[in-house]
Design a protein around this motif. Structure first.
Motif, PDB file in Angstrom:
ATOM      1  N   UNK A   1      27.576  23.847  36.651  1.00  0.00           N
ATOM      2  CA  UNK A   1      26.154  24.069  36.898  1.00  0.00           C
ATOM      3  C   UNK A   1      25.879  23.961  38.382  1.00  0.00           C
ATOM      4  N   UNK A   2      24.746  24.476  38.851  1.00  0.00           N
ATOM      5  CA  UNK A   2      24.436  24.456  40.282  1.00  0.00           C
ATOM      6  C   UNK A   2      24.000  23.075  40.744  1.00  0.00           C
ATOM      7  N   UNK A   3      24.763  22.479  41.646  1.00  0.00           N
ATOM      8  CA  UNK A   3      24.447  21.133  42.106  1.00  0.00           C
ATOM      9  C   UNK A   3      23.172  21.072  42.932  1.00  0.00           C
ATOM     10  N   UNK A   4      22.748  22.192  43.486  1.00  0.00           N
ATOM     11  CA  UNK A   4      21.530  22.208  44.300  1.00  0.00           C
ATOM     12  C   UNK A   4      20.315  22.667  43.513  1.00  0.00           C
ATOM     13  N   UNK A   5      20.395  22.588  42.185  1.00  0.00           N
ATOM     14  CA  UNK A   5      19.318  23.121  41.347  1.00  0.00           C
ATOM     15  C   UNK A   5      18.001  22.362  41.541  1.00  0.00           C
TER      16      UNK A   5
ATOM     17  N   UNK B   1      15.108  17.376  25.137  1.00  0.00           N
ATOM     18  CA  UNK B   1      15.855  17.289  26.392  1.00  0.00           C
ATOM     19  C   UNK B   1      17.068  16.357  26.315  1.00  0.00           C
ATOM     20  N   UNK B   2      17.015  15.329  25.479  1.00  0.00           N
ATOM     21  CA  UNK B   2      18.200  14.491  25.293  1.00  0.00           C
ATOM     22  C   UNK B   2      19.358  15.332  24.761  1.00  0.00           C
ATOM     23  N   UNK B   3      19.069  16.192  23.792  1.00  0.00           N
ATOM     24  CA  UNK B   3      20.125  17.042  23.241  1.00  0.00           C
ATOM     25  C   UNK B   3      20.665  18.022  24.277  1.00  0.00           C
ATOM     26  N   UNK B   4      19.772  18.550  25.119  1.00  0.00           N
ATOM     27  CA  UNK B   4      20.219  19.438  26.195  1.00  0.00           C
ATOM     28  C   UNK B   4      21.155  18.686  27.131  1.00  0.00           C
ATOM     29  N   UNK B   5      20.776  17.469  27.494  1.00  0.00           N
ATOM     30  CA  UNK B   5      21.609  16.668  28.384  1.00  0.00           C
ATOM     31  C   UNK B   5      22.967  16.355  27.786  1.00  0.00           C
ATOM     32  N   UNK B   6      23.001  15.990  26.507  1.00  0.00           N
ATOM     33  CA  UNK B   6      24.272  15.683  25.864  1.00  0.00           C
ATOM     34  C   UNK B   6      25.154  16.920  25.750  1.00  0.00           C
TER      35      UNK B   6
ATOM     36  N   UNK C   1      19.472  20.687  34.290  1.00  0.00           N
ATOM     37  CA  UNK C   1      18.245  20.984  35.028  1.00  0.00           C
ATOM     38  C   UNK C   1      18.054  22.470  35.314  1.00  0.00           C
ATOM     39  N   UNK C   2      18.978  23.275  34.847  1.00  0.00           N
ATOM     40  CA  UNK C   2      18.769  24.724  34.883  1.00  0.00           C
ATOM     41  C   UNK C   2      17.957  25.208  33.685  1.00  0.00           C
ATOM     42  N   UNK C   3      17.839  24.367  32.664  1.00  0.00           N
ATOM     43  CA  UNK C   3      17.100  24.752  31.455  1.00  0.00           C
ATOM     44  C   UNK C   3      16.145  23.630  31.030  1.00  0.00           C
ATOM     45  N   UNK C   4      15.245  23.182  31.907  1.00  0.00           N
ATOM     46  CA  UNK C   4      14.340  22.076  31.559  1.00  0.00           C
ATOM     47  C   UNK C   4      13.297  22.505  30.542  1.00  0.00           C
ATOM     48  N   UNK C   5      12.813  21.532  29.783  1.00  0.00           N
ATOM     49  CA  UNK C   5      11.767  21.814  28.794  1.00  0.00           C
ATOM     50  C   UNK C   5      10.391  21.840  29.470  1.00  0.00           C
TER      51      UNK C   5
ATOM     52  N   UNK D   1       6.676  14.626  30.629  1.00  0.00           N
ATOM     53  CA  UNK D   1       7.754  14.968  31.567  1.00  0.00           C
ATOM     54  C   UNK D   1       9.093  14.880  30.845  1.00  0.00           C
ATOM     55  N   UNK D   2       9.358  15.855  30.021  1.00  0.00           N
ATOM     56  CA  UNK D   2      10.589  15.840  29.243  1.00  0.00           C
ATOM     57  C   UNK D   2      11.842  15.888  30.101  1.00  0.00           C
ATOM     58  N   UNK D   3      11.706  16.418  31.318  1.00  0.00           N
ATOM     59  CA  UNK D   3      12.883  16.520  32.191  1.00  0.00           C
ATOM     60  C   UNK D   3      13.463  15.149  32.543  1.00  0.00           C
ATOM     61  N   UNK D   4      12.655  14.100  32.432  1.00  0.00           N
ATOM     62  CA  UNK D   4      13.167  12.742  32.627  1.00  0.00           C
ATOM     63  C   UNK D   4      14.418  12.515  31.785  1.00  0.00           C
ATOM     64  N   UNK D   5      14.401  13.044  30.575  1.00  0.00           N
ATOM     65  CA  UNK D   5      15.458  12.739  29.615  1.00  0.00           C
ATOM     66  C   UNK D   5      16.672  13.646  29.760  1.00  0.00           C
ATOM     67  N   UNK D   6      16.550  14.719  30.519  1.00  0.00           N
ATOM     68  CA  UNK D   6      17.751  15.456  30.895  1.00  0.00           C
ATOM     69  C   UNK D   6      18.657  14.544  31.719  1.00  0.00           C
ATOM     70  N   UNK D   7      18.051  13.911  32.731  1.00  0.00           N
ATOM     71  CA  UNK D   7      18.807  13.012  33.605  1.00  0.00           C
ATOM     72  C   UNK D   7      19.235  11.750  32.875  1.00  0.00           C
ATOM     73  N   UNK D   8      18.321  11.181  32.078  1.00  0.00           N
ATOM     74  CA  UNK D   8      18.640   9.942  31.381  1.00  0.00           C
ATOM     75  C   UNK D   8      19.797  10.097  30.411  1.00  0.00           C
TER      76      UNK D   8
END
Length: 397
Positions: free
Chosen positions: A247-251, A230-235, A206-210, A175-182
């Motif tokens: 970005x879309x807040x309701x994504x 995903x950490x790099x995407x988040x940063x 979260x518009x471009x999750x892995x 679940x790489x998306x965990x690290x978008x948020x983290x």
């Protein structure tokens, strides 16, 4: 990374210093008209997380934070001390390098490389929720309280979004998306950024999750990228949001958004349930053996059997039965789809129930050195691993 190294961490293009106490002064202050999310999940998490103070959490939760950071530092030390970790350092540099994005990229690989990471109810959080605040602590001059607050905000944000998508194709490390948020929450709380900045950074990320693929994850070093990317995407999303990108807040809950693609049964209520009173940080468990959580109980039993039997000769064993959860049996089934032997990747060895159980039975332990030469060359381990081993789920045929 575009712009990397040109603007100091925590400063905008004018060179303004890191945010002090009080509301963050982002590069551009957005009017609410640019934030139509209103009561969206992201908006509510952003409002809560951006204002979170360590004093909002009970002492028992703060104690968990300290254990979590120590556990992650241990995972990093073990990772960089292993031959695979040394190759990570050669390829991506030290976690102490000056550029924080490059530093956290290396660290997120090292902490996952031996599967020595902690686990929470919803996710393997620390590759972002600890690693990002740790790396940014020095350039932002965070004190201990600020560091713990940033980790707490990141834990609770990442775990809740992960829980909302837990009934889907990805769980655990995949679940790489965990690290978008983290990554977003960990960095922006450390920078004392505004809720608007949080909301737009999370919306972009979260518009471009892995989307992880099992072909590489379970049997090759591609697993190293599962958190680092995903950490790099988040940063990167943080960089953009601080300078006015949106970005879309309701994504998360939108019919064309994240949960509808990443969850077979979306659970949006899990993202907000008990916010501020129910702490996911209390659900952490920590590994004492390198390897999947789904093999840990079996390894524990094998270690105890080695001691109880006064040592084990593999030639005296005709069968090994591992009774465990449906996840243990499922992992064993997946791992057996890939060839396994002395020259296998560390990921393949980590997920091999036969190899890990055989090693623990024969030696009374399972250590990082057991995932490298010369330990993996010992024929007795492979002879024992090759015997009839069944992973059984009690009560299920």
């Amino acid at each position: 990374m575009p712009g990397s190294g040109t603007t100091p961490v925590g400063r905008d293009a004018s060179g303004a210093p890191p945010h002090g106490p009080g509301p963050a002064k982002d590069a551009r202050v957005r009017p609410e008209s640019r934030s139509p999310g209103g009561d969206s999940i992201i908006r509510r998490l952003a409002l809560w997380g951006s204002r979170l103070d360590l004093g909002d959490a009970p002492d028992r939760v703060v104690a968990h934070l300290k254990s979590q950071i120590l556990s992650q530092l241990g995972a990093a030390r073990a990772g960089y001390g292993h031959p695979l970790g040394r190759r990570i350092s050669q390829a991506y540099g030290s976690p102490l390098q000056r550029d924080p994005k490059h530093a956290v990229h290396s660290l997120s690989m090292a902490t996952v490389c031996l599967d020595f990471d902690d686990t929470a109810y919803a996710g393997h959080l620390s590759h972002s929720t600890v690693n990002v605040p740790l790396i940014y602590a020095s350039p932002l001059r965070l004190d201990g309280r600020q560091l713990l607050t940033s980790v707490l905000a990141a834990n609770e944000t990442a775990a809740r979004i992960t829980a909302a998508a837990t009934l889907g194709p990805f769980r655990g490390q995949t679940a790489g998306h965990t690290h978008l948020a983290g990554a977003v929450a960990g960095r922006l709380r450390a920078e004392n950024a505004s809720a608007d900045t949080w909301a737009h950074a999370l919306g972009m990320a979260f518009s471009v999750p892995t989307w992880s693929l099992s072909r590489g994850f379970f049997s090759t070093d591609a697993k190293l990228l599962v958190a680092a990317v995903p950490v790099q995407i988040g940063l990167s999303a943080c960089d953009g949001a601080r300078f006015g990108l949106t970005g879309p807040e309701d994504v998360l809950e939108h019919p064309q958004g994240f949960l509808h693609r990443f969850a077979d049964i979306p659970l949006p209520e899990e993202a907000l349930a008990g916010l501020g009173s129910l702490w996911h940080t209390e659900t952490f468990s920590y590994k004492i053996h390198p390897g999947s959580a789904y093999t840990s109980a079996a390894v524990d039993c094998a270690v105890e059997l080695h001691s109880a039997l006064g040592g084990v000769d593999h030639r005296d064993i005709t069968e090994v039965v591992v009774e465990g959860s449906i996840f243990t049996a499922g992992l064993d089934r997946i791992a057996r789809q890939h060839p396994i032997g002395p020259d296998s990747s560390v990921a393949a060895l980590n997920f091999s129930l036969p190899y890990n159980v055989a090693t623990a039975l024969l030696t009374g332990s399972l250590l990082p050195s057991d995932l490298a030469h010369p330990a993996v060359d010992r024929p007795d381990r492979w002879e024992l691993a090759d015997i009839q081993l069944r992973a059984a789920v009690p009560g299920l045929a």
